[in-house]
Each structure stands twice: as C-alpha cells, then as structure tokens.
Design a protein around this motif. Structure first.
Motif, PDB file in Angstrom:
ATOM      1  N   VAL A 118       0.913  -1.088   0.050  1.00 60.32           N
ATOM      2  CA  VAL A 118      -0.126  -0.038  -0.123  1.00 60.32           C
ATOM      3  C   VAL A 118       1.061   1.115  -0.037  1.00 60.32           C
ATOM      4  CG1 VAL A 118      -1.933   1.001   1.028  1.00 60.32           C
ATOM      5  CG2 VAL A 118      -1.577  -1.161   1.404  1.00 60.32           C
ATOM      6  N   LEU A 119       1.311   1.681  -1.247  1.00 60.10           N
ATOM      7  CA  LEU A 119       2.181   2.787  -1.390  1.00 60.10           C
ATOM      8  C   LEU A 119       1.576   4.211  -1.091  1.00 60.10           C
ATOM      9  CD1 LEU A 119       4.286   1.115  -4.216  1.00 60.10           C
ATOM     10  CD2 LEU A 119       4.909   1.174  -1.687  1.00 60.10           C
ATOM     11  N   ASP A 120       2.333   5.109  -0.682  1.00 56.01           N
ATOM     12  CA  ASP A 120       2.109   6.399  -0.590  1.00 56.01           C
ATOM     13  C   ASP A 120       2.071   7.174  -2.206  1.00 56.01           C
ATOM     14  OD1 ASP A 120       1.457   8.805   0.293  1.00 56.01           O
ATOM     15  OD2 ASP A 120       3.485   9.202   1.422  1.00 56.01           O
ATOM     16  N   SER A 121       1.414   8.359  -2.291  1.00 57.34           N
ATOM     17  CA  SER A 121       1.460   8.632  -3.541  1.00 57.34           C
ATOM     18  C   SER A 121       2.666   9.126  -4.157  1.00 57.34           C
ATOM     19  CB  SER A 121       0.386  10.074  -3.395  1.00 57.34           C
ATOM     20  OG  SER A 121       0.996  11.094  -2.560  1.00 57.34           O
ATOM     21  N   GLY A 122       2.905   9.147  -5.446  1.00 52.69           N
ATOM     22  CA  GLY A 122       4.221   9.155  -5.946  1.00 52.69           C
ATOM     23  C   GLY A 122       4.903   7.916  -6.145  1.00 52.69           C
ATOM     24  N   LEU A 123       4.528   7.040  -5.543  1.00 54.17           N
ATOM     25  CA  LEU A 123       5.522   5.731  -5.544  1.00 54.17           C
ATOM     26  C   LEU A 123       4.732   4.634  -6.220  1.00 54.17           C
ATOM     27  CD1 LEU A 123       6.639   5.723  -1.855  1.00 54.17           C
ATOM     28  CD2 LEU A 123       8.024   6.356  -4.045  1.00 54.17           C
ATOM     29  N   PHE A 142      10.218 -12.777  -4.130  1.00 55.43           N
ATOM     30  CA  PHE A 142       8.763 -12.650  -3.600  1.00 55.43           C
ATOM     31  C   PHE A 142       7.836 -12.490  -4.564  1.00 55.43           C
ATOM     32  CE2 PHE A 142      11.549 -10.728  -0.317  1.00 55.43           C
ATOM     33  CZ  PHE A 142      11.244 -11.363   0.830  1.00 55.43           C
ATOM     34  N   ASN A 143       6.636 -12.988  -4.315  1.00 57.18           N
ATOM     35  CA  ASN A 143       5.447 -12.458  -5.079  1.00 57.18           C
ATOM     36  C   ASN A 143       5.104 -11.047  -4.744  1.00 57.18           C
ATOM     37  OD1 ASN A 143       5.180 -15.422  -6.147  1.00 57.18           O
ATOM     38  ND2 ASN A 143       4.140 -15.911  -4.083  1.00 57.18           N
ATOM     39  N   LEU A 144       4.649 -10.365  -5.717  1.00 56.76           N
ATOM     40  CA  LEU A 144       4.139  -9.012  -5.281  1.00 56.76           C
ATOM     41  C   LEU A 144       3.002  -8.621  -5.965  1.00 56.76           C
ATOM     42  CD1 LEU A 144       7.626  -7.707  -6.837  1.00 56.76           C
ATOM     43  CD2 LEU A 144       7.097  -8.092  -4.372  1.00 56.76           C
ATOM     44  N   ALA A 145       2.253  -7.684  -5.212  1.00 56.68           N
ATOM     45  CA  ALA A 145       0.957  -6.908  -5.636  1.00 56.68           C
ATOM     46  C   ALA A 145       0.887  -5.463  -5.009  1.00 56.68           C
ATOM     47  CB  ALA A 145      -0.281  -7.767  -5.429  1.00 56.68           C
ATOM     48  N   LEU A 146       0.281  -4.546  -5.746  1.00 55.45           N
ATOM     49  CA  LEU A 146      -0.201  -3.108  -5.508  1.00 55.45           C
ATOM     50  C   LEU A 146      -1.443  -3.401  -4.983  1.00 55.45           C
ATOM     51  CD1 LEU A 146       1.536  -0.926  -8.070  1.00 55.45           C
ATOM     52  CD2 LEU A 146       2.283  -1.327  -5.491  1.00 55.45           C
ATOM     53  N   VAL A 147      -1.905  -2.454  -3.997  1.00 54.87           N
ATOM     54  CA  VAL A 147      -3.528  -2.257  -3.467  1.00 54.87           C
ATOM     55  C   VAL A 147      -3.711  -0.789  -3.304  1.00 54.87           C
ATOM     56  CG1 VAL A 147      -3.782  -4.768  -2.971  1.00 54.87           C
ATOM     57  CG2 VAL A 147      -3.253  -2.868  -1.215  1.00 54.87           C
ATOM     58  N   PRO A 148      -4.808  -0.382  -3.810  1.00 49.93           N
ATOM     59  CA  PRO A 148      -5.278   0.869  -3.594  1.00 49.93           C
ATOM     60  C   PRO A 148      -5.347   1.137  -1.848  1.00 49.93           C
ATOM     61  CG  PRO A 148      -6.530   0.065  -5.105  1.00 49.93           C
ATOM     62  CD  PRO A 148      -5.853  -0.940  -4.643  1.00 49.93           C
ATOM     63  N   SER A 149      -5.839   0.065  -1.165  1.00 49.80           N
ATOM     64  CA  SER A 149      -6.070   0.045   0.281  1.00 49.80           C
ATOM     65  C   SER A 149      -6.326  -1.376   0.581  1.00 49.80           C
ATOM     66  CB  SER A 149      -7.004   0.957   0.684  1.00 49.80           C
ATOM     67  OG  SER A 149      -8.467   0.644   0.426  1.00 49.80           O
ATOM     68  N   MET A 150      -6.006  -1.873   1.678  1.00 54.42           N
ATOM     69  CA  MET A 150      -6.808  -3.216   1.917  1.00 54.42           C
ATOM     70  C   MET A 150      -8.151  -3.352   2.217  1.00 54.42           C
ATOM     71  SD  MET A 150      -4.099  -5.190   1.681  1.00 54.42           S
ATOM     72  CE  MET A 150      -5.141  -6.877   2.290  1.00 54.42           C
ATOM     73  N   SER A 151      -8.605  -2.264   2.656  1.00 55.52           N
ATOM     74  CA  SER A 151     -10.269  -2.153   2.937  1.00 55.52           C
ATOM     75  C   SER A 151     -10.930  -2.376   1.669  1.00 55.52           C
ATOM     76  CB  SER A 151     -10.696  -1.027   3.745  1.00 55.52           C
ATOM     77  OG  SER A 151     -10.398   0.097   2.907  1.00 55.52           O
ATOM     78  N   LEU A 152     -10.270  -1.976   0.462  1.00 58.45           N
ATOM     79  CA  LEU A 152     -10.888  -2.129  -0.866  1.00 58.45           C
ATOM     80  C   LEU A 152     -10.578  -3.299  -1.387  1.00 58.45           C
ATOM     81  CD1 LEU A 152     -10.279   1.396  -2.056  1.00 58.45           C
ATOM     82  CD2 LEU A 152     -12.522   0.571  -1.292  1.00 58.45           C
ATOM     83  N   ILE A 377       0.494  -6.719 -10.708  1.00 60.44           N
ATOM     84  CA  ILE A 377      -0.891  -7.165 -10.176  1.00 60.44           C
ATOM     85  C   ILE A 377      -1.291  -5.740  -9.245  1.00 60.44           C
ATOM     86  CG2 ILE A 377      -2.299  -8.407  -8.757  1.00 60.44           C
ATOM     87  CD1 ILE A 377      -0.889 -10.853  -9.749  1.00 60.44           C
ATOM     88  N   VAL A 378      -2.428  -5.319  -9.706  1.00 55.29           N
ATOM     89  CA  VAL A 378      -3.087  -4.501  -8.871  1.00 55.29           C
ATOM     90  C   VAL A 378      -4.356  -4.996  -8.349  1.00 55.29           C
ATOM     91  CG1 VAL A 378      -4.527  -2.208  -8.515  1.00 55.29           C
ATOM     92  CG2 VAL A 378      -2.464  -2.491 -10.167  1.00 55.29           C
TER      93      VAL A 378
END
Length: 382
Positions: A118-123, A142-152, A377-378
């Motif tokens: 869960v990365l800060d803006s700009g990253l 590692f396996n990797l993924a990006l999420v806008p937030s964990m609650s979403l 992956i998002v």
C-alpha cells in the motif's frame, strides 16, 4: 494504521486474521507493507499473519529525495534505448535499501513469500519487481502486488485453475498503430486453463463485452488493445475498442463486479498509470469498482515482450497457487532466458510460437526488466 493507509476501518486484528487464512489456503505466507513518505523521513509499517506490527522509520531519506530516485529508476528502466545497459541499477539498489532492506530480517525470519504494498502517492508506478538487493531482483524472492488500500481489496481466496477466459482484442485500428501480436496472444491464452472464447477486431466491441460478461461463465477477462491515460478529466483517458473508446467514467457502467470478475488483464500500455486523482489508472479504478485482481502495465511495452509475458502468465496459472506467483514465474522465465525471441519465433518452455513478419526482429533477449517488469498485479494477489 489509519494515518498510513487512510483506511482505519480495517483493524490490524482483522487484517492479520485474513492474512492467516490466506496463508493456510494457499501455502504462501503474505505480508502487507505500508509506506508514508514524509518531508524528512520515510515510514514503513508491516503487518504479518501473526506477531506485532513492525514499524521501521527510515530517517536517511525525505519525500523529495525518495520521489526523485523513484523517477530516475522508472525512467531508466522503461527507456527502450537502454535495454542493453544496467543504467537502472544504482537507483534500483538505493530504493531497495530504503523500501525493503529495513524489513528484510523480519521477512526472512517469518518465511514471508508474498508482499502486498500500500504505497504512498508518487510511488505507485515504481516497478517493484525490479528492485535489486545487489545480488538479485525482488521478484526472484517474493510474489508482489499493489493495492489502493486493504479495505478495498477482496481478501478471499478462490482457486482459478481451469477457469474460463473471455479474451478480446484488436490488431487493426483506424487511427492507431497495429498490434500484430494480438491474434497470437488471444489464440495462445484461450488454449490455457479451462479454455475460453476469443473475439478479435470486428467482434471486439463494448456491447459484445457486456453481453459475454453477463453470461457469468468467465472468471477471467483479457483485453488486448491500445489504451491511454490522460491527466485531468476522466473522459480523456480511454481503452480502444473497435466501435469506439471506453473512457474512465464509462468503465463504471460495465459493472464487471456483477457477475464477479476474478481477474481482469489489461494487455495494453500504461493501464496501471494515472494521476493524483486516480494514481493506478484503469487498474486501480477497476479494483475500486469490484474487480478482484487486475494485471496492468506501467509503461509502453514492446509487442514481443507483452506476448511473451502473457503466454507465460496464463500457462503458469494452471499450476500456481496464486495469481501473483503465476506472474512472477512468467517474469522469471523471461529474466532467465527461458522465454526469448529467435528469428521469427518466440521460444518458450512449451515450444516455439511463430511470430508475424512485423515482429520478426531477429534474435532478441527479453531478460532486461524493460520487457518483464512493466506488468504488475493491482488488487488481490490471490
């Protein structure tokens, strides 16, 4: 936690319980890493399936320096003129030292295999898979993924081995360059998993996508086409269909969450790139609208690189326990030279795939991260 991820409604206890359940179901132990880039320091926080939340302040770097290095790294890795160099390496290793190294002892001690950021803006457009520790890339561990937030993020696990694919795309366009690899891409991926149906060129329309999706038989939707994210008004950003352009606002009307879409692959350029209002672009919006996982790109990817990665990814989905592992294995096959271009063929582990004349570029290695690190992956890595 609320300050770091801006989603205070998901407690640490609930997140740990979800991570624990995922680890049991998949055999892959996950961790969630939050970043907050402050003016004078970087804050890292990590939540693992058990134990205390880990907090690591990195006082050696402020936000301005961090974002400058991140931009240097991304710009050097996505430049096709630099594919025979390692110009990206100094910035890659520096970012690794800031973002990963402070947490690495705990990652190794707990046997973590999947990192959800869960990365800060700009990253959020940094190709994390190509971060380098001096010996190897992050994707090699590692396996990797990006999420806008964990609650979403949909934190449930479903096995999609043998899932059916709706594969759609275009190779010819009225006002944009052709994509000669798309027919091969669609043909290859519909042979994998549980089979699927492909629609090319004249059949690649927005109403047809809606009709096919409503049938409820496809857990995976794959779109191979042109796309463009433009800052500003949502109407300026679009995915190209044969009958027109689908903009960000219209994406909501597709209702890809009903019936549920387990995986959406946007095999098009810069579909994970946006602006401050929609920083993960089409991919981030799709996750917010209810799609569980999206595979999308961070820069303009070469046709042969996209074809190589997509064929490898869908083949790996047959056996990989989670989607992020399938993407990782496809990326590793390119990095290690198991997938490469020889003459007029794409050589893969499963055999040779003939390339159209437009892509017959002679012998070409696809090991540089320009070719494999663009796709990410998002959303849920599971």
């Amino acid at each position: 936690m609320g300050q770091l991820c801006n989603q205070p409604e998901l407690s640490i206890k609930d997140l740990q319980a979800a991570l624990n359940e995922i680890a049991k179901q998949t055999g892959k132990k996950p961790a969630v890493i939050y970043t907050l880039a402050r003016p004078t320091q970087l804050d890292l926080m990590m939540v693992t399936p058990e134990g205390e939340t880990i907090y690591a302040p990195v006082r050696a770097v402020g936000r301005e320096q961090l974002l400058k290095t991140a931009n240097q790294f991304t710009n050097s890795i996505r430049d096709p003129r630099l594919v025979n160099t390692r110009a990206y390496l100094p910035a890659s290793q520096q970012l690794y030292q800031w973002l990963i190294a402070p947490l690495r002892p705990q990652l190794d001690a707990q046997g973590i295999e999947t990192l959800v950021f869960v990365l800060d803006s700009g990253l959020r457009t940094v190709p994390l898979s190509a971060l380098h520790d001096g010996q190897r890339f992050l994707i090699e561990r590692f396996n990797l993924a990006l999420v806008p937030s964990m609650s979403l993020t949909d934190r449930r696990y479903r096995n999609i081995q043998r899932a059916k694919i709706l594969a759609m795309g275009a190779s010819e366009f009225k006002d944009q360059s052709p994509l000669p690899a798309v027919p091969i891409e669609l043909d290859q991926i519909t042979k994998d998993l549980g089979g699927g149906t492909e629609f090319l060129n004249a059949d690649f329309t927005i109403p047809n996508l809606q009709r096919q999706h409503r049938q409820g038989i496809y857990q995976i939707i794959h779109l191979a086409t042109h796309a463009q994210f433009q800052p500003g008004s949502p109407e300026n950003s679009y995915i190209v269909f044969t009958d027109g352009r689908l903009n960000l606002l219209q994406l909501r009307n597709l209702r890809l969450y009903r019936p549920e879409t387990e995986l959406l692959t946007l095999s098009a350029c810069r579909t994970a790139v946006g602006d401050l209002d929609a920083e993960l672009g089409f991919a981030g919006l799709s996750v917010q609208l209810g799609v569980k996982s999206v595979v999308a790109s961070l820069w303009y990817v070469s046709d042969e690189g996209t074809l190589a990665l997509m064929t490898g990814f869908y083949n790996q989905l047959n056996t990989a326990p989670i989607k992020a592992e399938a993407l990782r294995q496809a990326q590793l096959a390119m990095l290690r030279g198991d997938i490469t271009v020889k003459g007029n063929e794409l050589r893969t582990i499963r055999g040779a795939i003939p390339l159209p004349p437009a892509l017959a570029v002679g012998d070409r290695s696809l090991s540089h991260p320009y070719f494999w690190a663009a796709f990410t992956i998002v959303g849920s890595p599971w």
